[in-house]
Design an enzyme around this catalytic site. Structure first.
Site, PDB file in Angstrom:
ATOM      1  N   ILE A   1      -4.127   4.312   0.725  1.00  0.00           N
ATOM      2  CA  ILE A   1      -4.629   4.703   2.042  1.00  0.00           C
ATOM      3  C   ILE A   1      -5.819   5.646   1.921  1.00  0.00           C
ATOM      4  O   ILE A   1      -6.805   5.536   2.674  1.00  0.00           O
ATOM      5  CB  ILE A   1      -3.512   5.366   2.868  1.00  0.00           C
ATOM      6  CG1 ILE A   1      -2.353   4.399   3.090  1.00  0.00           C
ATOM      7  CG2 ILE A   1      -4.048   5.858   4.222  1.00  0.00           C
ATOM      8  CD1 ILE A   1      -1.101   5.054   3.642  1.00  0.00           C
TER       9      ILE A   1
ATOM     10  N   PHE B   1       0.839  -1.198   0.000  1.00  0.00           N
ATOM     11  CA  PHE B   1       0.000   0.000   0.000  1.00  0.00           C
ATOM     12  C   PHE B   1       0.870   1.242   0.000  1.00  0.00           C
ATOM     13  O   PHE B   1       2.051   1.210   0.367  1.00  0.00           O
ATOM     14  CB  PHE B   1      -0.948   0.014   1.207  1.00  0.00           C
ATOM     15  CG  PHE B   1      -0.263   0.128   2.541  1.00  0.00           C
ATOM     16  CD1 PHE B   1      -0.063   1.369   3.141  1.00  0.00           C
ATOM     17  CD2 PHE B   1       0.176  -1.007   3.202  1.00  0.00           C
ATOM     18  CE1 PHE B   1       0.575   1.471   4.368  1.00  0.00           C
ATOM     19  CE2 PHE B   1       0.815  -0.921   4.440  1.00  0.00           C
ATOM     20  CZ  PHE B   1       1.015   0.323   5.023  1.00  0.00           C
ATOM     21  N   CYS B   2       0.269   2.349  -0.429  1.00  0.00           N
ATOM     22  CA  CYS B   2       0.927   3.652  -0.421  1.00  0.00           C
ATOM     23  C   CYS B   2      -0.173   4.702  -0.285  1.00  0.00           C
ATOM     24  O   CYS B   2      -1.307   4.374   0.076  1.00  0.00           O
ATOM     25  CB  CYS B   2       1.777   3.861  -1.674  1.00  0.00           C
ATOM     26  SG  CYS B   2       0.876   3.662  -3.220  1.00  0.00           S
ATOM     27  N   THR B   3       0.131   5.952  -0.570  1.00  0.00           N
ATOM     28  CA  THR B   3      -0.842   7.022  -0.333  1.00  0.00           C
ATOM     29  C   THR B   3      -2.096   6.858  -1.175  1.00  0.00           C
ATOM     30  O   THR B   3      -3.207   6.796  -0.661  1.00  0.00           O
ATOM     31  CB  THR B   3      -0.206   8.398  -0.619  1.00  0.00           C
ATOM     32  OG1 THR B   3       1.002   8.513   0.131  1.00  0.00           O
ATOM     33  CG2 THR B   3      -1.162   9.524  -0.233  1.00  0.00           C
TER      34      THR B   3
END
Length: 258
Positions: free
Chosen positions: A211, A182-184
């Site tokens: 996210i 996952f990332c932003t």
């Protein structure tokens, strides 16, 4: 409702004539009083924009009339004030630099999981096959400091180009787990997910929408802290509100050096 709409979006798609495209987009943004940053590359587009809702949605509608951008999906949040000071459109070689030119998300995505389905897995502690789930944070170390999923693995990297070497070094230890990267907003995982598949990590997924989409659809479940964003808001709470000033890491660091 707060007056300023903030939009984050990206799309991997082959683009050419970037200078002409940049000029058209810049004119459209200026006449709509939109501010923010757009990255244009031969492999696609990445944008963070803010403005009045009618103008910003009008720009996105204008963009989607170009068939190359028809599939663009936005992640929306709201703020009291304009979080950008100017409008910039930058020409780059990659949307997100990884230095692995054979990783091309436009040609096919890695497996992904929706925020709601991820919550089910995290509630249970395993995926649908009973395999333990490991959350893998692909962001840089300073972003992780603002907040991350509970018990998430991260490699304390300073730039995304360090990710391939880091995940390769941990490959064997993770082979019996289901990995959710996952990332932003999801863009880094478009490449990290493909890379993990390339090196044989078959039970790996990317969190759809990152996210920000998880906050929008699920909230704070299994997540502690806030999410760093690349504008003047600094970070967002799980309800997608800007963090209050007393929670600002930037301000604390600045005060410590004065």
């Amino acid at each position: 409702m707060k007056p300023i709409l903030n939009i984050a979006a990206y799309l991997f798609v082959s683009l050419d004539e970037l200078i002409e495209l940049r000029a058209k987009m810049l004119d459209e943004c200026h006449c709509r009083h939109i501010k923010g940053t757009i990255l244009l590359t031969g492999e696609g587009i990445n944008l963070f924009l803010a403005g009045e809702e009618i103008e910003l949605r009008g720009f996105i509608d204008w963009l989607r009339r170009d068939s190359r951008f028809h599939a663009l999906v936005t992640k929306d949040s709201w703020s009291e004030t304009q979080p950008f000071q100017k409008m910039l459109i930058k020409l780059k070689n990659e949307i997100i630099r990884m230095n692995h030119p054979m990783i091309r998300p436009e040609q096919g995505r890695a497996n992904f999981i929706s925020p709601k389905k991820l919550q089910e897995w995290l509630d249970r502690g395993t995926d649908d096959l009973g395999r333990p789930v490991v959350m893998l944070d692909t962001r840089n170390a300073f972003e992780v400091d603002y907040g991350t999923f509970n018990h998430a693995l991260h490699f304390n990297i300073n730039k995304f180009t360090e990710f391939p070497q880091a995940i390769t070094a941990h490959k064997e230890a993770l082979m019996d787990k289901t990995i959710v990267s996952f990332c932003t907003g999801g863009i880094r995982c478009e490449k990290s997910g493909l890379y993990m598949r390339e090196i044989g990590m078959e039970h790996s997924y990317q969190l759809e929408g990152g996210i920000l989409k998880y906050f929008e659809e699920v909230g704070s479940a299994h997540y502690t802290g806030t999410c760093f964003v690349f504008d003047e808001r600094e970070a967002l709470e799980s309800n997608l509100d800007s963090i209050p000033e007393e929670h600002s890491i930037r301000k604390k660091l600045k005060a410590a050096t004065e």
